[in-house]
Design a protein around this motif. Structure first.
Motif, PDB file in Angstrom:
ATOM      1  N   ARG A  16       0.865  -1.174   0.000  1.00  0.00           N
ATOM      2  CA  ARG A  16       0.000   0.000   0.000  1.00  0.00           C
ATOM      3  C   ARG A  16       0.900   1.222   0.000  1.00  0.00           C
ATOM      4  O   ARG A  16       1.406   1.632   1.038  1.00  0.00           O
ATOM      5  N   GLY A  17       1.123   1.771  -1.190  1.00  0.00           N
ATOM      6  CA  GLY A  17       2.198   2.739  -1.313  1.00  0.00           C
ATOM      7  C   GLY A  17       1.784   4.124  -1.782  1.00  0.00           C
ATOM      8  O   GLY A  17       0.701   4.342  -2.306  1.00  0.00           O
ATOM      9  N   VAL A  18       2.715   5.056  -1.569  1.00  0.00           N
ATOM     10  CA  VAL A  18       2.639   6.415  -2.113  1.00  0.00           C
ATOM     11  C   VAL A  18       3.931   6.683  -2.858  1.00  0.00           C
ATOM     12  O   VAL A  18       5.026   6.338  -2.386  1.00  0.00           O
ATOM     13  N   TYR A  19       3.781   7.285  -4.035  1.00  0.00           N
ATOM     14  CA  TYR A  19       4.920   7.590  -4.902  1.00  0.00           C
ATOM     15  C   TYR A  19       4.981   9.104  -5.061  1.00  0.00           C
ATOM     16  O   TYR A  19       4.057   9.719  -5.606  1.00  0.00           O
ATOM     17  N   LEU A  20       6.054   9.716  -4.583  1.00  0.00           N
ATOM     18  CA  LEU A  20       6.163  11.173  -4.539  1.00  0.00           C
ATOM     19  C   LEU A  20       7.217  11.663  -5.526  1.00  0.00           C
ATOM     20  O   LEU A  20       8.382  11.276  -5.458  1.00  0.00           O
ATOM     21  N   ASP A  21       6.790  12.522  -6.438  1.00  0.00           N
ATOM     22  CA  ASP A  21       7.689  13.108  -7.431  1.00  0.00           C
ATOM     23  C   ASP A  21       8.610  14.121  -6.748  1.00  0.00           C
ATOM     24  O   ASP A  21       8.151  15.051  -6.096  1.00  0.00           O
ATOM     25  N   CYS A  22       9.907  13.937  -6.917  1.00  0.00           N
ATOM     26  CA  CYS A  22      10.893  14.873  -6.369  1.00  0.00           C
ATOM     27  C   CYS A  22      11.809  15.413  -7.466  1.00  0.00           C
ATOM     28  O   CYS A  22      12.860  16.001  -7.160  1.00  0.00           O
ATOM     29  N   SER A  23      11.430  15.225  -8.732  1.00  0.00           N
ATOM     30  CA  SER A  23      12.356  15.502  -9.833  1.00  0.00           C
ATOM     31  C   SER A  23      11.883  16.571 -10.809  1.00  0.00           C
ATOM     32  O   SER A  23      12.513  16.784 -11.825  1.00  0.00           O
ATOM     33  N   ARG A  24      10.778  17.239 -10.526  1.00  0.00           N
ATOM     34  CA  ARG A  24      10.273  18.245 -11.469  1.00  0.00           C
ATOM     35  C   ARG A  24      10.493  19.659 -10.949  1.00  0.00           C
ATOM     36  O   ARG A  24       9.814  20.587 -11.373  1.00  0.00           O
ATOM     37  N   GLY A  25      11.428  19.799 -10.003  1.00  0.00           N
ATOM     38  CA  GLY A  25      11.755  21.123  -9.511  1.00  0.00           C
ATOM     39  C   GLY A  25      11.621  21.283  -8.020  1.00  0.00           C
ATOM     40  O   GLY A  25      12.135  22.231  -7.452  1.00  0.00           O
ATOM     41  N   LYS A  26      10.929  20.369  -7.355  1.00  0.00           N
ATOM     42  CA  LYS A  26      10.687  20.508  -5.917  1.00  0.00           C
ATOM     43  C   LYS A  26      11.248  19.286  -5.202  1.00  0.00           C
ATOM     44  O   LYS A  26      10.802  18.158  -5.420  1.00  0.00           O
ATOM     45  N   VAL A  27      12.224  19.509  -4.333  1.00  0.00           N
ATOM     46  CA  VAL A  27      12.846  18.446  -3.548  1.00  0.00           C
ATOM     47  C   VAL A  27      12.537  18.694  -2.073  1.00  0.00           C
ATOM     48  O   VAL A  27      13.017  19.667  -1.498  1.00  0.00           O
ATOM     49  N   PRO A  28      11.719  17.854  -1.439  1.00  0.00           N
ATOM     50  CA  PRO A  28      11.360  18.075  -0.033  1.00  0.00           C
ATOM     51  C   PRO A  28      12.571  17.959   0.886  1.00  0.00           C
ATOM     52  O   PRO A  28      13.532  17.236   0.599  1.00  0.00           O
ATOM     53  N   THR A  29      12.502  18.662   2.001  1.00  0.00           N
ATOM     54  CA  THR A  29      13.534  18.496   3.024  1.00  0.00           C
ATOM     55  C   THR A  29      13.356  17.141   3.702  1.00  0.00           C
ATOM     56  O   THR A  29      12.276  16.532   3.666  1.00  0.00           O
ATOM     57  N   LEU A  30      14.397  16.690   4.349  1.00  0.00           N
ATOM     58  CA  LEU A  30      14.328  15.424   5.081  1.00  0.00           C
ATOM     59  C   LEU A  30      13.255  15.493   6.160  1.00  0.00           C
ATOM     60  O   LEU A  30      12.508  14.526   6.370  1.00  0.00           O
ATOM     61  N   GLU A  31      13.146  16.619   6.841  1.00  0.00           N
ATOM     62  CA  GLU A  31      12.149  16.757   7.902  1.00  0.00           C
ATOM     63  C   GLU A  31      10.734  16.637   7.337  1.00  0.00           C
ATOM     64  O   GLU A  31       9.864  15.988   7.936  1.00  0.00           O
ATOM     65  N   THR A  32      10.487  17.250   6.175  1.00  0.00           N
ATOM     66  CA  THR A  32       9.167  17.134   5.547  1.00  0.00           C
ATOM     67  C   THR A  32       8.846  15.680   5.231  1.00  0.00           C
ATOM     68  O   THR A  32       7.735  15.198   5.476  1.00  0.00           O
ATOM     69  N   LEU A  33       9.814  14.964   4.668  1.00  0.00           N
ATOM     70  CA  LEU A  33       9.585  13.570   4.301  1.00  0.00           C
ATOM     71  C   LEU A  33       9.313  12.716   5.535  1.00  0.00           C
ATOM     72  O   LEU A  33       8.448  11.833   5.518  1.00  0.00           O
ATOM     73  N   LYS A  34      10.035  12.961   6.614  1.00  0.00           N
ATOM     74  CA  LYS A  34       9.793  12.199   7.842  1.00  0.00           C
ATOM     75  C   LYS A  34       8.380  12.461   8.375  1.00  0.00           C
ATOM     76  O   LYS A  34       7.677  11.536   8.797  1.00  0.00           O
ATOM     77  N   GLN A  35       7.980  13.722   8.369  1.00  0.00           N
ATOM     78  CA  GLN A  35       6.639  14.050   8.849  1.00  0.00           C
ATOM     79  C   GLN A  35       5.573  13.418   7.959  1.00  0.00           C
ATOM     80  O   GLN A  35       4.550  12.918   8.445  1.00  0.00           O
ATOM     81  N   LEU A  36       5.815  13.427   6.649  1.00  0.00           N
ATOM     82  CA  LEU A  36       4.867  12.805   5.732  1.00  0.00           C
ATOM     83  C   LEU A  36       4.772  11.296   5.977  1.00  0.00           C
ATOM     84  O   LEU A  36       3.665  10.731   5.995  1.00  0.00           O
ATOM     85  N   VAL A  37       5.898  10.653   6.172  1.00  0.00           N
ATOM     86  CA  VAL A  37       5.902   9.206   6.437  1.00  0.00           C
ATOM     87  C   VAL A  37       5.065   8.884   7.671  1.00  0.00           C
ATOM     88  O   VAL A  37       4.320   7.889   7.692  1.00  0.00           O
ATOM     89  N   GLU A  38       5.149   9.684   8.698  1.00  0.00           N
ATOM     90  CA  GLU A  38       4.358   9.440   9.907  1.00  0.00           C
ATOM     91  C   GLU A  38       2.864   9.509   9.600  1.00  0.00           C
ATOM     92  O   GLU A  38       2.073   8.706  10.128  1.00  0.00           O
TER      93      GLU A  38
END
Length: 671
Positions: free
Chosen positions: A184-206
């Motif tokens: 059961r997954g989510v696929y997040l585009d990070c290659s079209r100009g917007k690269v999330p910070t590590l903190e954002t990704l951790k919060q999203l994972v939670e």
């Protein structure tokens, strides 16, 4: 609980078929009558009883449960509840629960001890199945049974949802739950100009884990720091290996697999535009890119480059699965591989290179996952694929022609993931009705056909101006359908999402209005289009992106749709402020949605004025100056929100586009 919270028609906890001497048939009839009562508006507090048995409204959970049976009695958590689990892994979910109880004014204590007397207890029960759990609320305690750590984690998430709705006093019940789909997954585009910070990704994972999503992939074309190829990510704020390892550890603690994904055949334009790699291009200049978009499969240097990238990338990743992408190889067989394609066919040329990539995956002990669009365009390739290749069947339209072709992959004996999308890309908000139907249709097909899972994609085509806050609804909706799809009530899902995630059910009409624009994609591109075309140029763009401004998006825009946008999409000032106790992540999402509404409205105003200017109709200098000032104001907000969650990456090109549009309006006003 107000009436607005009772719109759903999902799971209802059923009383026993025989209650207080009623026969089974009588009990069923009474249950039907009680169901009708439950679905009517409820009082402010939960007091509905059936034969003295409280009915637990699990249909109001954002992620529904498979089965719930009501029991007699209630359980009230004391002022100082003890939360106990036998394993170290239980500390994290119990810590989350403790935080929730603290916000209810309680003082909980977490104990990692199987023998301690506790008010909430986790125990291991072999035989319940992978990720399955039982949540038993009695008059004396709350007991969670699970055979693995993930099941215990998900049980706590369900309990947190019940507490969020009903506070410390819960009706007695027993919930038996397990997922529909393994992946059961989510696929997040990070290659079209917007690269999330590590903190954002951790919060999203939670948040994803709380929605019982257990897989996370980041789309990487060039946004990784490759030691042997340092030029590849330069200028894009690339991820570092250390960031990937940190994120992977965080995912693991929340029972989310961090699965790697790297463009390996098509969508190589950001690498092929660099002079040292341009000789590897299939068709230089294709679609306006200096090196085109696709590797030349006949050039030995192409597979050597992929091998080099894999040697650095794959050893970081613990998950067995790896997504090689290999989609949309648009110019394949039309350039340097044309002679080979004429001899054996374009499909065969594709397969030959894919098999080389498969060998690299085997070398690194990975199971290859690949997008299925090219294989389905050449279905004769299905028999030539190794049986361990997972086909990622994507289709982002609600009806989806490729959705209906899922059986071709599965009938060929290949594993498959269903891949719908949030429909947030190429829009400021989202195309909400399409997104929800697309997810529901694909999830139903995946469950019916026995697919491995569902991978819900969130792209960022053409500048990635879509905001994360607008994508969360689609991600949660995908989580609900991949966990227990038949119990999801789509018409009321937005109400529950706004109540439980955004902290305010009043936001639901605004979210629906933002996602209901008939021209949301057009509005996205209008912000970059000139009011008056200059020398055949329609707008501005990032040199690293092929933004489709070779045509006008304004001229074909129906005036009635522009007017409708201004009527139904609320002004930013009308959006409720984030709830005071809302976490920063969600509070920012509320503000992002308000900004998305501002951008849609600004686009509609821009298009309306442009149509008048191009038709020679009068437009006042004041209207143009107001448009310019509002665009500048929006650009400042956009910059602030971008940097609140993301690295700089290509932000400057979006800001330059906005400000060029603002300057143009002032220049026309001065004429």
């Amino acid at each position: 609980m107000g009436a607005a919270g009772w719109a759903g028609q999902g799971t209802v906890c059923e009383p026993p078929a025989r209650v207080n001497g009623n026969s089974s048939a009588e009990g069923q009839g009474l249950r039907r009558a009680n169901r009708r009562a439950i679905l009517s508006p409820a009082p402010a507090e939960w007091r509905i009883l059936l034969f003295g048995v409280p009915i637990v409204p699990t249909s109001q959970l954002l992620i529904p449960v498979r089965n719930c049976v009501s029991k007699k009695g209630r359980f009230t958590l004391p002022a100082r509840p003890v939360l106990a689990g036998p394993r170290r892994a239980d500390a994290l979910p119990l810590g989350q629960l403790a935080g929730d109880l603290g916000r209810l004014g309680l003082s909980p204590r977490v104990v990692l001890d199987a023998g301690t007397a506790a008010h909430v207890r986790i125990r291991r029960a072999p035989g319940l199945g992978r990720e399955a759990y039982r949540l038993d609320v009695s008059g004396e305690e709350i007991e969670i049974s699970a055979s693995d750590d993930a099941g215990a984690y998900y049980a706590v998430q369900t309990l947190r949802g019940l507490l969020r709705r009903h506070g410390r006093r819960l009706a007695a019940c027993r919930i038996d739950d397990a997922p529909d789909l393994a992946r059961r997954g989510v696929y997040l585009d990070c290659s079209r100009g917007k690269v999330p910070t590590l903190e954002t990704l951790k919060q999203l994972v939670e948040r994803l884990a709380a929605w019982k999503i257990n897989e996370f992939q980041l789309y990487v074309e060039n946004v990784f720091t490759f030691r042997r190829h340092p030029a590849i990510g330069r200028g894009y704020s690339p991820f570092t290996p250390e960031e990937f390892l940190d994120l992977q550890a965080h995912c693991k603690s929340h029972h989310v697999r961090f699965v790697g994904s790297l463009s390996s055949f098509g969508h190589m334009e950001k690498i092929l535009r660099l002079p040292p790699y341009r000789h590897l291009a299939e068709l230089p200049g294709h679609m306006g890119y200096p090196g085109g978009t696709t590797l030349c499969p006949g050039n030995p240097g192409s597979i050597r480059l992929v091998a080099d990238l894999y040697d650095e990338f794959l050893p970081l990743l613990e998950a067995e699965d790896f997504n090689v992408c290999c989609d949309e190889t648009w110019e394949l067989g039309r350039g340097r591989s044309a002679a080979r394609a004429a001899k054996v066919g374009t499909g065969r040329v594709y397969l030959e290179f894919l098999l080389k990539i498969h060998a690299l995956c085997q070398k690194h002990g990975k199971r290859m996952n690949a997008w299925a669009d090219i294989v389905l365009a050449h279905p004769e390739l299905l028999d030539g694929l190794p049986r361990d290749v997972v086909m990622l069947n994507w289709d982002y339209d609600a009806p989806g022609n490729l959705i209906r072709r899922s059986h071709e992959i599965l009938d060929a004996g290949l594993p498959m993931m269903a891949c719908p999308g949030t429909s947030s890309w190429q829009s400021h908000g989202t195309r909400l009705p399409n997104a929800m139907q697309n997810v529901a249709n694909f999830a139903r097909e995946a469950h019916r056909r026995g697919a491995e899972g569902l991978l819900n994609t969130d792209w960022g085509d053409y500048g990635h101006r879509n905001l994360l806050g607008a994508s969360l609804h689609g991600m949660a909706h995908g989580g609900a359908h991949s966990w227990c799809g038949r119990k999801v009530d789509d018409p009321s899902f937005t109400d529950r999402f706004c109540r439980d995630v955004l902290g305010d059910a009043r936001l639901a009409p605004w979210v629906r209005a933002l996602g209901d624009s008939r021209i949301s994609r057009r509005l996205y591109f209008i912000l970059g289009e000139r009011l008056v075309p200059s020398r055949g140029r329609w707008g501005w763009q990032d040199p690293g992106e092929r933004i489709p401004l070779s045509k006008s998006w304004i001229d074909p825009a129906p005036p009635e749709d522009l007017r409708r946008t201004l009527q139904i999409v609320p002004e930013e000032s009308r959006w409720p402020a984030p709830a005071k106790r809302l976490a920063r992540f969600e509070a920012l999402a509320v503000r992002e949605l308000a900004l998305a509404a501002t951008m849609d409205r600004l686009s509609a105003r821009r298009a309306t004025l442009a149509k008048s200017l191009r038709a020679g109709e009068p437009v006042t200098a004041r209207q143009l100056r107001e448009l310019s000032a509002d665009t500048e104001r929006m650009a400042r907000e956009f910059e602030r929100f971008w940097l609140a969650r993301n690295k700089p990456s290509r932000l400057r090109y979006n800001l330059a586009m906005f400000r060029q549009g603002a300057r143009e309006a002032v220049e026309i006003a001065r004429r």
